[in-house]
Design an enzyme around this catalytic site. Structure first.
Site, PDB file in Angstrom:
ATOM      1  N   ILE A 246      39.297  48.631  53.317  1.00  0.00           N
ATOM      2  CA  ILE A 246      38.272  49.653  53.529  1.00  0.00           C
ATOM      3  C   ILE A 246      37.216  49.089  54.485  1.00  0.00           C
ATOM      4  O   ILE A 246      36.660  48.019  54.247  1.00  0.00           O
ATOM      5  CB  ILE A 246      37.598  50.068  52.213  1.00  0.00           C
ATOM      6  CG1 ILE A 246      38.637  50.589  51.205  1.00  0.00           C
ATOM      7  CG2 ILE A 246      36.509  51.108  52.477  1.00  0.00           C
ATOM      8  CD1 ILE A 246      39.314  51.860  51.606  1.00  0.00           C
ATOM      9  N   TYR A 481      35.607  48.303  35.593  1.00  0.00           N
ATOM     10  CA  TYR A 481      35.370  47.315  34.538  1.00  0.00           C
ATOM     11  C   TYR A 481      36.666  46.544  34.334  1.00  0.00           C
ATOM     12  O   TYR A 481      37.265  46.548  33.266  1.00  0.00           O
ATOM     13  CB  TYR A 481      34.933  47.987  33.232  1.00  0.00           C
ATOM     14  CG  TYR A 481      33.555  48.602  33.265  1.00  0.00           C
ATOM     15  CD1 TYR A 481      32.674  48.372  34.323  1.00  0.00           C
ATOM     16  CD2 TYR A 481      33.117  49.423  32.229  1.00  0.00           C
ATOM     17  CE1 TYR A 481      31.419  48.939  34.344  1.00  0.00           C
ATOM     18  CE2 TYR A 481      31.845  49.990  32.247  1.00  0.00           C
ATOM     19  CZ  TYR A 481      31.007  49.751  33.313  1.00  0.00           C
ATOM     20  OH  TYR A 481      29.755  50.314  33.339  1.00  0.00           O
TER      21      TYR A 481
END
Length: 541
Positions: A246, A481
């Site tokens: 990205i 997470y």
């Protein structure tokens, strides 16, 4: 920044690809030097001479290698002498450097780890048991804000703090729905979904992304139009590292009032914290979308009973309005909280960012710092709750928390905008039907294997105790997470679809299969893999 990039790197010369063979069993300084020299030659062949690409590439023999490696490690558990280290770190400053790094790493046969902010809870952006290079994106931190258009381009290596600061420079009535920790990198946060205190009003960070730039496995620079809607869908919640590198995201800025209200209210078990915690489950996910109330639950020393441990419940909130209306609202909906006007602080949105993430800081310029306040050893896990936990069960949970040690909970309410977006809109599936998300959190300062074993055991026990109260079939988890306990792809079988669907089903539920199809289409040989990446479809051969 152009919205439709066209800069595409030419293929690596054929002879050079032959010269760069995959890593052999040979080890030692000579082998490392050979890999470094051949990799550097490949980069130099495919970048401009004036870029001096050699100044941006670090091997373990470089005197600044360790400082570059450790600069963006945010978990001491993954920064020990026994932690596997990369063979090379690349710190690109231009897009062609990234394109060359992808092609040259692929030709060398090494794994490529892309790091934007280093906050991955399991260090998957900078640790591997396989021979690997790190592509460190910290130089890609450009942020362009267009307040009139209510949009902006932000590169993957920028931090959330830098983004908030640049928005504030242009407007005090615009914001962006993302996390409270200012040193988190934009690339990982947005590609893994991302959320913050504006979640219930405006949804996930990635719900507010409208374009992106990515370098694919072939070294091509793509935007939304050229990558297609399937890949664009995948990198907004499916984790960018499975699909390419990205470069940047185009985001939509959201309106915020000139005055917001924050508060923190604490209660202990001996102050009817159980009643407050139970009622929180009924109110926080259902109240007005303008209110986000996070609840922290922590085992702490009792203030009234010397030598005993109790549980403290803390409700921290942000309200898009003034204190008077908030106190009136919660007086009706949540009397167990006992909120008073003197508990509330009215401030601008940018000041609320500081209140959440940096305690007593008042100067927004502090958001530009890339140094976290502290770096400890830590572990995180996650769950989703779909029906309120009864009071009797909460009391049992408090007992287990006290018995188990120091693991704390963070309850993050859903509802509001999260109920309005279909589960298939992005790879992140945990929408309507989820009352709140649990983050399990444990941190410690003692180094060593025994301390790690002790504290990992504590958080895993608590997670096990919570099984009856959370989502089932699958027991869902939040990608950002990151938790390797829920499954990994073994290095020796990195193409294993069966291993991947174990954790993939928990992170992505019914969206996992579409992610696999996208992955197979854009990276069929699985170059962009990590221990919890999206696998490719199994071969029919």
């Amino acid at each position: 920044m152009k919205s439709r990039p066209t800069n595409i790197l030419p293929a690596v010369p054929f002879l050079l690809l032959l010269f760069l063979s995959p890593p052999s069993p040979a080890t030692g300084a000579a082998a490392d030097a050979s890999v470094y020299q051949s990799f550097l030659r490949c980069l130099e062949t495919n970048t401009a001479p004036e870029d001096k690409i050699s100044d941006l590439v670090y091997s373990p023999t470089n005197r600044t290698f360790n400082s570059v490696l450790q600069a963006y490690i945010r978990n001491s558990r993954l920064n020990t002498s026994s932690t596997p280290k990369p063979s090379i770190i690349i710190t690109p400053t231009k897009i062609p450097h990234i394109q060359a790094a992808v092609l040259c790493t692929k030709a060398a046969g090494y794994q490529l780890k892309t790091r934007s902010g280093g906050h991955d809870y399991e260090g998957l952006s900078y640790v591997s048991d396989s021979p690997f290079f790190i592509l460190d994106m910290f130089n890609f931190r450009s942020i362009e804000i267009d307040a009139a258009a209510k949009s902006g381009w932000v590169q993957a290596g920028a931090t959330l703090g830098e983004l908030y600061y640049r928005i504030w420079q242009k407007s005090n009535v615009l914001g962006f729905p993302a996390g409270i920790c200012p040193t988190v990198g934009v690339g990982g946060h947005l590609s893994g979904a991302g959320y913050g205190n504006l979640l219930r009003k405006y949804g996930l960070s990635t719900d507010n992304v409208v374009d992106a730039q990515i370098v694919d496995v072939n070294g091509k620079l793509l935007d939304r139009a050229s990558m297609g809607e399937d890949l664009f869908w995948a990198i907004r919640g499916g984790g960018g590292a499975s699909f390419g590198v990205i470069i940047a995201y185009k985001i939509v800025l959201v309106p915020v009032p000139e005055t917001v209200t924050v508060f923190r209210v604490e209660k202990y078990l001996e102050q009817n914290a159980t009643d407050m915690a139970y009622q929180w489950q009924l109110v926080a996910p259902k109240t007005t979308k303008d209110l986000f109330m996070r609840m922290l639950l922590q085992p702490v020393s009792s203030k009234t009973k010397k030598g005993e441990t109790t549980v403290r419940a803390s409700v921290l909130a942000e309200y898009l309005g003034n204190a008077d209306s908030l106190v009136a609202l919660l007086g009706k909906e949540f009397p167990e909280l006992g909120l008073k006007k003197e508990d509330c602080l009215e401030m601008s949105w940018i000041q609320s960012v500081l209140w959440w993430g940096l305690d007593n800081e008042t100067n927004p310029a502090v958001l530009l710092s890339r140094q976290p306040e502290s770096v400890n050893f830590g572990k995180r896990k996650s769950d989703y709750v779909q029906t309120p936990i009864p009071k009797a069960s909460l009391e049992w949970i408090w007992k287990k928390m006290i018995e188990s040690g120091k693991t704390g909970f963070v309850f993050n309410p859903y509802g509001g905008a999260m109920d309005e977006v279909p589960a298939t809109e992005t790879p992140f599936p945990h929408r309507a039907g989820n009352l709140y998300k649990i983050q399990y959190s444990i941190s410690w300062k003692e180094a060593g294997v025994e301390a790690e074993k002790k504290y990992l055991g504590q958080i895993r026990r608590i997670y096990s105790y919570m099984t009856p109260f959370v989502s089932k079939n699958p027991r869902s988890a939040y990608l950002n997470y990151r938790d390797l306990d829920i499954g990994i792809v073994q290095p020796a079988s990195k193409n294993s679809f069966d291993e991947g669907k174990v954790y993939g089903g928990k992170y992505f539920n019914g969206n996992f299969e579409r992610l696999v199809k996208v992955k197979t289409a854009v990276d069929p040989h699985n170059f962009f893999w990590n221990e919890q990446s999206i696998p490719v479809l199994p071969s029919k051969a």
